[in-house]
Design a protein around this motif. Structure first.
Motif, PDB file in Angstrom:
ATOM      1  N   ILE A  86     -11.146 -51.376  -2.503  1.00 31.58           N
ATOM      2  CA  ILE A  86     -11.383 -49.935  -2.562  1.00 31.58           C
ATOM      3  C   ILE A  86     -10.061 -49.219  -2.719  1.00 31.58           C
ATOM      4  O   ILE A  86      -9.151 -49.372  -1.937  1.00 31.58           O
ATOM      5  N   SER A  87      -9.995 -48.409  -3.729  1.00 26.40           N
ATOM      6  CA  SER A  87      -8.745 -47.720  -4.021  1.00 26.40           C
ATOM      7  C   SER A  87      -8.571 -46.513  -3.103  1.00 26.40           C
ATOM      8  O   SER A  87      -9.500 -45.779  -2.855  1.00 26.40           O
ATOM      9  N   ARG A  88      -7.406 -46.345  -2.604  1.00 27.40           N
ATOM     10  CA  ARG A  88      -7.094 -45.125  -1.877  1.00 27.40           C
ATOM     11  C   ARG A  88      -6.155 -44.335  -2.751  1.00 27.40           C
ATOM     12  O   ARG A  88      -4.954 -44.433  -2.641  1.00 27.40           O
ATOM     13  N   ALA A  89      -6.724 -43.581  -3.635  1.00 22.78           N
ATOM     14  CA  ALA A  89      -5.866 -42.842  -4.536  1.00 22.78           C
ATOM     15  C   ALA A  89      -5.225 -41.687  -3.783  1.00 22.78           C
ATOM     16  O   ALA A  89      -5.869 -41.003  -3.018  1.00 22.78           O
ATOM     17  N   SER A  90      -3.996 -41.505  -3.980  1.00 27.41           N
ATOM     18  CA  SER A  90      -3.272 -40.422  -3.332  1.00 27.41           C
ATOM     19  C   SER A  90      -1.985 -40.263  -4.114  1.00 27.41           C
ATOM     20  O   SER A  90      -1.522 -41.212  -4.736  1.00 27.41           O
ATOM     21  N   PRO A  91      -1.430 -39.079  -4.110  1.00 23.65           N
ATOM     22  CA  PRO A  91      -0.255 -38.897  -4.958  1.00 23.65           C
ATOM     23  C   PRO A  91       0.854 -39.844  -4.582  1.00 23.65           C
ATOM     24  O   PRO A  91       1.658 -40.249  -5.403  1.00 23.65           O
ATOM     25  N   THR A  92       0.885 -40.166  -3.324  1.00 25.76           N
ATOM     26  CA  THR A  92       1.992 -40.999  -2.894  1.00 25.76           C
ATOM     27  C   THR A  92       1.541 -42.406  -2.525  1.00 25.76           C
ATOM     28  O   THR A  92       2.253 -43.144  -1.888  1.00 25.76           O
ATOM     29  N   THR A  93       0.354 -42.707  -2.941  1.00 24.49           N
ATOM     30  CA  THR A  93      -0.155 -44.042  -2.662  1.00 24.49           C
ATOM     31  C   THR A  93       0.072 -44.900  -3.899  1.00 24.49           C
ATOM     32  O   THR A  93       0.045 -44.398  -5.009  1.00 24.49           O
ATOM     33  N   PRO A  94       0.286 -46.138  -3.703  1.00 24.18           N
ATOM     34  CA  PRO A  94       0.585 -46.986  -4.859  1.00 24.18           C
ATOM     35  C   PRO A  94      -0.567 -47.077  -5.836  1.00 24.18           C
ATOM     36  O   PRO A  94      -1.663 -46.631  -5.537  1.00 24.18           O
ATOM     37  N   PRO A  95      -0.295 -47.647  -6.971  1.00 20.69           N
ATOM     38  CA  PRO A  95      -1.353 -47.790  -7.953  1.00 20.69           C
ATOM     39  C   PRO A  95      -2.571 -48.441  -7.312  1.00 20.69           C
ATOM     40  O   PRO A  95      -2.433 -49.178  -6.343  1.00 20.69           O
ATOM     41  N   LEU A 112       9.578 -47.782  -5.863  1.00 20.05           N
ATOM     42  CA  LEU A 112       8.522 -47.496  -6.842  1.00 20.05           C
ATOM     43  C   LEU A 112       8.228 -48.732  -7.691  1.00 20.05           C
ATOM     44  O   LEU A 112       8.159 -48.656  -8.914  1.00 20.05           O
ATOM     45  N   LYS A 113       8.055 -49.817  -7.056  1.00 22.11           N
ATOM     46  CA  LYS A 113       7.692 -51.060  -7.753  1.00 22.11           C
ATOM     47  C   LYS A 113       6.175 -51.183  -7.695  1.00 22.11           C
ATOM     48  O   LYS A 113       5.588 -51.120  -6.611  1.00 22.11           O
ATOM     49  N   ARG A 114       5.598 -51.351  -8.829  1.00 24.31           N
ATOM     50  CA  ARG A 114       4.143 -51.461  -8.872  1.00 24.31           C
ATOM     51  C   ARG A 114       3.632 -52.616  -8.018  1.00 24.31           C
ATOM     52  O   ARG A 114       2.629 -52.525  -7.352  1.00 24.31           O
ATOM     53  N   ASP A 115       4.353 -53.688  -8.099  1.00 18.82           N
ATOM     54  CA  ASP A 115       3.891 -54.884  -7.407  1.00 18.82           C
ATOM     55  C   ASP A 115       4.403 -54.874  -5.968  1.00 18.82           C
ATOM     56  O   ASP A 115       5.601 -54.914  -5.729  1.00 18.82           O
ATOM     57  N   PRO A 116       3.493 -54.813  -5.007  1.00 17.69           N
ATOM     58  CA  PRO A 116       3.953 -54.744  -3.612  1.00 17.69           C
ATOM     59  C   PRO A 116       4.793 -55.936  -3.188  1.00 17.69           C
ATOM     60  O   PRO A 116       5.594 -55.833  -2.256  1.00 17.69           O
ATOM     61  N   ILE A 117       4.632 -57.032  -3.881  1.00 19.56           N
ATOM     62  CA  ILE A 117       5.449 -58.197  -3.511  1.00 19.56           C
ATOM     63  C   ILE A 117       6.929 -57.886  -3.741  1.00 19.56           C
ATOM     64  O   ILE A 117       7.797 -58.280  -2.973  1.00 19.56           O
ATOM     65  N   ASP A 118       7.180 -57.136  -4.811  1.00 17.96           N
ATOM     66  CA  ASP A 118       8.577 -56.824  -5.143  1.00 17.96           C
ATOM     67  C   ASP A 118       9.088 -55.587  -4.411  1.00 17.96           C
ATOM     68  O   ASP A 118      10.284 -55.326  -4.380  1.00 17.96           O
ATOM     69  N   LEU A 169      -5.275 -62.402  -9.531  1.00 23.77           N
ATOM     70  CA  LEU A 169      -5.971 -63.675  -9.451  1.00 23.77           C
ATOM     71  C   LEU A 169      -5.238 -64.790 -10.174  1.00 23.77           C
ATOM     72  O   LEU A 169      -5.560 -65.953 -10.046  1.00 23.77           O
ATOM     73  N   SER A 170      -4.354 -64.427 -10.990  1.00 26.18           N
ATOM     74  CA  SER A 170      -3.576 -65.482 -11.638  1.00 26.18           C
ATOM     75  C   SER A 170      -2.155 -64.989 -11.821  1.00 26.18           C
ATOM     76  O   SER A 170      -1.906 -63.793 -11.859  1.00 26.18           O
ATOM     77  N   GLN A 171      -1.285 -65.883 -11.916  1.00 23.83           N
ATOM     78  CA  GLN A 171       0.125 -65.520 -12.004  1.00 23.83           C
ATOM     79  C   GLN A 171       0.547 -65.233 -13.436  1.00 23.83           C
ATOM     80  O   GLN A 171       1.489 -64.520 -13.666  1.00 23.83           O
ATOM     81  N   ASP A 172      -0.172 -65.780 -14.361  1.00 22.80           N
ATOM     82  CA  ASP A 172       0.398 -65.825 -15.699  1.00 22.80           C
ATOM     83  C   ASP A 172      -0.037 -64.702 -16.633  1.00 22.80           C
ATOM     84  O   ASP A 172       0.491 -64.565 -17.714  1.00 22.80           O
ATOM     85  N   LEU A 173      -0.990 -63.890 -16.210  1.00 22.48           N
ATOM     86  CA  LEU A 173      -1.417 -62.841 -17.129  1.00 22.48           C
ATOM     87  C   LEU A 173      -0.599 -61.572 -16.930  1.00 22.48           C
ATOM     88  O   LEU A 173      -0.068 -61.313 -15.868  1.00 22.48           O
ATOM     89  N   GLU A 174      -0.608 -60.792 -17.950  1.00 22.58           N
ATOM     90  CA  GLU A 174       0.265 -59.618 -17.932  1.00 22.58           C
ATOM     91  C   GLU A 174      -0.224 -58.577 -16.936  1.00 22.58           C
ATOM     92  O   GLU A 174      -1.415 -58.435 -16.687  1.00 22.58           O
ATOM     93  N   ASP A 175       0.690 -57.825 -16.449  1.00 19.15           N
ATOM     94  CA  ASP A 175       0.438 -56.897 -15.365  1.00 19.15           C
ATOM     95  C   ASP A 175       0.045 -55.524 -15.913  1.00 19.15           C
ATOM     96  O   ASP A 175       0.859 -54.643 -16.017  1.00 19.15           O
ATOM     97  N   SER A 191      -2.652 -68.367  -4.114  1.00 21.54           N
ATOM     98  CA  SER A 191      -1.420 -67.685  -4.460  1.00 21.54           C
ATOM     99  C   SER A 191      -1.745 -66.294  -4.994  1.00 21.54           C
ATOM    100  O   SER A 191      -2.860 -66.001  -5.376  1.00 21.54           O
ATOM    101  N   GLY A 192      -0.759 -65.485  -5.006  1.00 16.86           N
ATOM    102  CA  GLY A 192      -0.932 -64.183  -5.614  1.00 16.86           C
ATOM    103  C   GLY A 192      -1.224 -63.104  -4.598  1.00 16.86           C
ATOM    104  O   GLY A 192      -1.377 -63.336  -3.420  1.00 16.86           O
ATOM    105  N   GLU A 193      -1.293 -61.935  -5.110  1.00 16.74           N
ATOM    106  CA  GLU A 193      -1.407 -60.750  -4.267  1.00 16.74           C
ATOM    107  C   GLU A 193      -2.851 -60.356  -4.078  1.00 16.74           C
ATOM    108  O   GLU A 193      -3.667 -60.485  -4.960  1.00 16.74           O
ATOM    109  N   PHE A 194      -3.139 -59.878  -2.927  1.00 15.12           N
ATOM    110  CA  PHE A 194      -4.471 -59.310  -2.739  1.00 15.12           C
ATOM    111  C   PHE A 194      -4.362 -57.968  -2.050  1.00 15.12           C
ATOM    112  O   PHE A 194      -3.721 -57.831  -1.027  1.00 15.12           O
ATOM    113  N   THR A 195      -4.938 -56.984  -2.624  1.00 15.01           N
ATOM    114  CA  THR A 195      -5.152 -55.740  -1.889  1.00 15.01           C
ATOM    115  C   THR A 195      -6.630 -55.438  -2.022  1.00 15.01           C
ATOM    116  O   THR A 195      -7.266 -55.863  -2.965  1.00 15.01           O
TER     117      THR A 195
END
Ligand code: ATP
Length: 711
Positions: free
Chosen positions: A600-609, A477-483, A615-621, A593-597
Motif C-alpha cells: 500500500i502506497s503512502r503517497a506524500s510529498p516527502t514520502t519516497p516513491p 533522495l535515492k529511489r532505492d531504500p537500500i542505497d 522481485l528480481s535483481q536484474d530488471l531495470e528500475d 533477495s531484494g527489497e520489499f516494501t
C-alpha cells in the motif's frame, strides 16, 4: 527459544492466538490437559501449576516458553525468567485459556465496533492484538476496579474507577493512572461526571484564543496551566468526527511515551479524555513550523540548515533505534522551539508513527502478528506460509524506516533551495496548479517525477551551496531504500560533522516568489495525508475473512481481483469471491533477495516513491515501465484497470470506495510463488471511506492510488 507448535498425538489443540508475549501458535494437550511432547531442545522454561500460565499470559514481558516437567528440576521450575508453569493444574490452565480466549474474542469484536456503548459508557477496553504493544500495561477486565493515588504538583489526589454499570451521579469517577514515562498522569477513561472533581482537562488547563495549527484529526491550541499559568499546546481531537479512532490516539500517546526525553521530539505532558474530546497536552513550540519560521525571519544560512538537519536526524535515529518509523516527516511537523532562532527544532505529530520491537526482542511470528505498521502483513501468523513470513521478516524490515530519511532529503533540499525537488507541470498554463488549485494532470506529473526520482541542482541556487550539503541530499533522495542513507549515516556524514559555511541562502525569497513550490509541498501534504490515513486505517484494520492462493508455481500468469467481487486466479479461473466494500490486503511472497516494501502506497510529498517490490535483481528500475502487463517481470498492486490496458472495459476504479481490481502479473523470472489475499473490514474503514467519498465530490479528486511493484 520458542515453541511454535508442540503437538501431542490425538491431543486437543488449543490455539493461543497471538499474545505478544507468547510465541506459541499451538500446544498439544493430553487428556489431562497437560502439555507434552515438547521438543527436547527447548530450554529455559519452567513447569508448575497451570494457573500461573494464565497469569503469565497477561503479565510476562519476556517471551514465554513452555515445556513439560520432565526436563526441569525444582529450581528451574520456580525460575523467574518468564517461563510459564504448566504441569499439575494443567486442566485449570486449559479452562482458563478457554475462558481467556472467549473473552478475548468478545472484547475484540466489541472494540472493533466502538469504544463506548450507546449510553456513552465506555465499553471494556480490551487491550490485545493490535494494541498489545501499545497499552499492554493497562489491560483491564470488565469487572476490574482500579484504585490508587498520586501526586501532582505537590498535590495529593486519588483516583479510582469501577466499570460497573452504575450511573449514580454520586459516584465519583476519577481518572485511572497512566504511566507516561516516569511521571504520573491523569487519564480519565470514563466520561466525566457532573460532581466529580479534578479529573477533566478544564480542571487543570484553560484554553486561550491562540490557534497553533490544525491537522486531519484535530486542532492545536494554546492552553495555560491553571496552577502555574505556564503555556502549553493542546491537540484537541473531536470524538464525534468521522476520523476519530481511539486506537490511533492511544497509539500516538504510547509513541510519545516511548519518545519521552528526546530533545528533538515534542514532549507529551498530559492527556485527557472526556465524552466529546481527547486532549493531548504538549510542550508549546513557540517558534512555529519550520518553513513558516524561515519565511517570517527572511534570513537563513547553510549552517542553520545543517543544524536543523542534525536535529531531525537525531530525532529519527532515536525513533528508528526504538523500532519506530515516523512516516509523516514533513515541514509542518517540524517545529521550532524558539521564535527567534530556527534551531533547535522538534518533530511533532506522531499519529502515523509505527512501532515494532527491536529485532533482538521479537520473534518473527509474534512480530508479524501484532504490528499495525507499514509492513503490516495481511494475514495472521497462524495461517501464514513460511515463505510469506520470510517476506516480512527478511530484508524488508530493514528498510521500512527509510521513508523518513527520504522525507528528510526533501526537507533538506527545500531548506537549501526554497523549492521542492519534484514539481508537477502540465500543458495547460492556466490550469491554476501554481496558484494552489487542483489539477489532476499536474498532480500525476508530480507523482511520476517522484516515482522517477529525477531532480536537479539548478546552478542559480545551488552554485553557492557546499558540495558536502549536495552530497547528503543525493544520498537521501535515492529511489532505492537500500542505497538511501539511514539516520546513523546521516549523522556521521561530513556535512553534519562540523560547522557549515554561513552562506546566506535564497530560501526565504524563493519560498515567497516561487509559490508554486511551496504550494506543491502544501497541497500534496493535504491530499496525501488523507491517503495516508486511509492506508493507515487499512493497515490496522482487522481481517475477518481470508483466502489464500499459494504454491502457484513458477508461472503465476495474471491474477486479478475485480472490484465486482470476483477473484480470478491463474489463467482467469475463478478462485473465490470477495464481498464488495471490503478492503483488501495483499501479501506476496518473493524470492529472499531484494527489497520489499508493503503493497500500500503512502503517497506524500516527502514520502519516497510508491512502494516497490523488487522481485528480481536484474530488471531495470522503472516504476512507470512496470505498469504494463507485457513488461516482463512486472507486478502491479492496487492497480486500476487502466494499468493493463483495460480502460475500455472498466472505468478506473475509485480506490477505497469500491474495492479496486488488483492485478498481479508477471511472466519473467523470478516470479511470484504465492499470493495471499485477505479481505479486511472495519467500521472505521467505512467511516474513512465515506469521508473520502465526500471529499472526492468536493474537490478535484485523486481517482486512484497506484502502487507499483517494480522489478
Ligand atoms: N506542540 C506544539 N506546539 C506548537 N504548535 C503545534 C504543536 N503541535 C502541533 N502544532 C501545530 O499544529 C499542527 C497540527 O498538529 P498535528 O500535526 O499534531 O495534528 P494532526 O491533526 O495530527 O495533523 P496531521 O494532519 O498533519 O496529522 C502542526 O502542524 C503544528 O503547526
Amino acid at each position: 527459544m520458542t515453541i511454535l507448535h508442540a503437538g501431542y498425538p490425538q491431543s486437543p489443540i488449543v490455539n493461543f492466538g497471538r499474545h505478544p508475549n507468547l510465541n506459541i501458535s499451538k500446544l498439544g494437550l493430553n487428556h489431562l490437559g497437560q502439555v507434552e511432547h515438547v521438543p527436547r531442545q527447548v530450554k529455559n522454561s519452567a513447569v508448575g501449576g497451570g494457573g500461573a500460565a494464565f497469569h503469565h499470559l497477561h503479565t510476562s514481558a519476556a517471551p514465554i516458553h513452555v515445556a513439560s516437567s520432565e526436563f526441569y528440576n525444582d529450581e528451574e521450575a520456580t525460575s523467574p525468567r518468564g517461563g510459564i508453569e504448566i504441569g499439575a493444574g494443567g486442566g485449570k490452565m486449559m479452562a482458563n485459556m478457554i475462558r481467556h480466549r472467549q473473552r478475548e474474542r468478545e472484547a475484540y469484536e466489541d472494540e472493533a465496533l466502538s469504544s463506548s456503548d450507546e449510553s456513552g459508557r465506555p465499553m471494556p477496553r480490551y487491550v490485545g492484538r493490535d494494541t498489545d504493544h501499545v497499552f499492554g500495561e493497562f489491560e483491564m477486565d470488565d469487572e476490574d476496579v482500579v484504585m490508587g493515588s498520586g501526586r501532582r504538583g505537590g498535590e495529593q489526589y486519588f483516583y479510582g474507577e469501577d466499570t460497573d454499570d452504575d450511573d449514580s451521579e454520586e459516584d465519583e469517577k476519577v481518572p485511572e493512572m497512566l504511566p507516561i514515562g516516569g511521571g504520573t498522569r491523569r487519564v480519565p477513561r470514563t466520561p466525566r461526571r457532573k460532581n466529580s472533581s479534578k479529573c477533566g482537562f478544564e480542571d487543570y488547563y484553560k484554553l486561550t484564543d491562540e490557534h497553533l495549527g490544525s491537522g486531519a484529526y484535530g486542532s492545536v491550541k494554546t492552553c495555560k496551566s491553571i496552577k502555574s499559568s505556564q503555556e502549553f499546546a493542546v491537540k484537541i481531537v473531536d470524538k464525534q468526527g468521522e476520523t476519530h479512532s481511539r486506537k490511533r490516539i492511544l497509539r500516538e500517546v504510547n509513541i510519545f511515551k516511548t519518545c519521552k526525553g528526546h530533545p528533538n521530539i515534542v514532549q507529551l505532558l498530559d492527556w485527557f479524555e472526556d465524552d466529546k474530546y481527547f486532549y493531548l497536552v504538549m510542550e508549546k513550540m513557540r517558534g512555529g513550523p519550520l518553513l513558516q519560521h524561515i519565511l517570517q525571519r527572511g534570513y537563513f544560512t547553510e549552517e542553520e540548515a545543517r543544524r536543523v538537519t542534525k536535529d531531525i536526524a537525531s530525532a529519527l535515529k532515536f525513533m528508528h533505534d526504538r523500532g519506530i518509523a515516523h512516516r509523516d516527516v514533513k515541514p509542518e511537523n517540524i517545529l521550532c522551539t524558539d521564535p527567534n532562532h530556527v534551531s533547535p527544532v522538534k518533530l511533532c505529530d506522531l499519529d502515523l508513527a509505527s512501532q515494532r520491537q527491536p529485532q533482538h526482542e521479537r520473534h518473527p511470528l509474534s512480530q508479524v502478528a501484532s504490528e499495525p505498521d507499514l509492513a503490516s502483513p495481511v494475514g495472521s501468523a497462524e495461517f501464514m506460509a513460511p515463505e510469506v513470513v520470510d517476506a516480512y521478516v527478511g530484508d524488508a524490515l530493514k528498510y521500512d524506516k527509510k521513508c523518513d530519511t527520504w522525507s528528510l532529503g526533501v526537507i533538506l533540499y527545500i531548506m537549501l533551495a526554497g523549492y521542492a525537488p519534484f514539481q508537477g507541470v502540465c500543458d495547460d498554463q492556466d490550469c491554476g496548479w501554481s496558484e494552489g488549485k487542483p489539477c489532476e494532470d499536474c498532480q500525476q506529473d508530480l507523482f511520476h517525477r517522484i516515482q522517477d526520482g529525477y531532480y536537479e541542482f539548478p546552478e542559480e541556487e545551488w552554485g553557492m551551496i557546499s558540495e558536502e550539503a549536495k552530497d547528503l541530499v543525493s544520498n537521501l533522495l535515492k529511489r532505492d531504500p537500500i542505497d538511501r542513507f539511514n539516520a546513523d549515516q546521516i549523522l556521521s556524514h561530513r556535512w553534519l560533522q562540523q560547522s557549515a559555511a554561513s552562506t546566506v541562502l535564497q530560501t526565504p525569497s524563493n519560498l515567497i516568489y516561487r509559490k508554486d513550490s511551496a504550494r506543491d509541498v502544501q497541497q500534496m501534504s493535504e491530499h496525501f495525508n488523507l491517503m495516508n490515513r486511509l492506508a493507515d486505517t487499512r493497515l490496522s484494520a482487522r481481517f475477518d475473512n481470508k483466502m489464500t492462493m499459494s504454491d502457484c508455481g513458477s508461472e503465476l500468469g495474471t491474477a486479478t481481483i475485480h472490484g465486482d467481487g470476483s477473484f480470478l486466479s491463474i489463467g482467469g479461473e475463478p478462485f473465490g469471491t470477495f464481498p464488495r466494500k471490503k478492503s483488501v490486503g495483499v501479501a506476496i511472497e518473493k524470492p529472499k533477495s531484494g527489497e520489499f516494501t508493503p503493497p500500500i502506497s503512502r503517497a506524500s510529498p516527502t514520502t519516497p516513491p510508491p512502494s516497490m517490490l523488487d522481485l528480481s535483481q536484474d530488471l531495470e528500475d522503472s516504476p512507470v515501465k512496470s505498469r504494463f502487463a507485457d513488461d516482463s517481470g512486472a507486478y502491479s498492486l492496487f492497480s486500476p484497470a487502466s494499468s493493463n490496458g483495460d480502460e475500455d472495459t472498466r472505468p478506473p476504479p475509485m480506490i477505497f470506495l469500491d474495492m479496486p481490481p488488483i492485478q498481479l502479473f508477471g511472466t519473467g523470472a523470478p516470479v511470484l510463488n504465492s499470493v495471499q489475499m485477505t479481505p479486511r473490514h472495519t467500521t472505521e474503514d467505512e467511516a474513512s471511506l465515506n469521508s473520502f467519498g465526500d471529499e472526492q465530490e468536493n474537490t478535484n479528486p485523486i481517482h486512484r492510488v497506484e502502487t507499483q511493484v517494480n522489478v
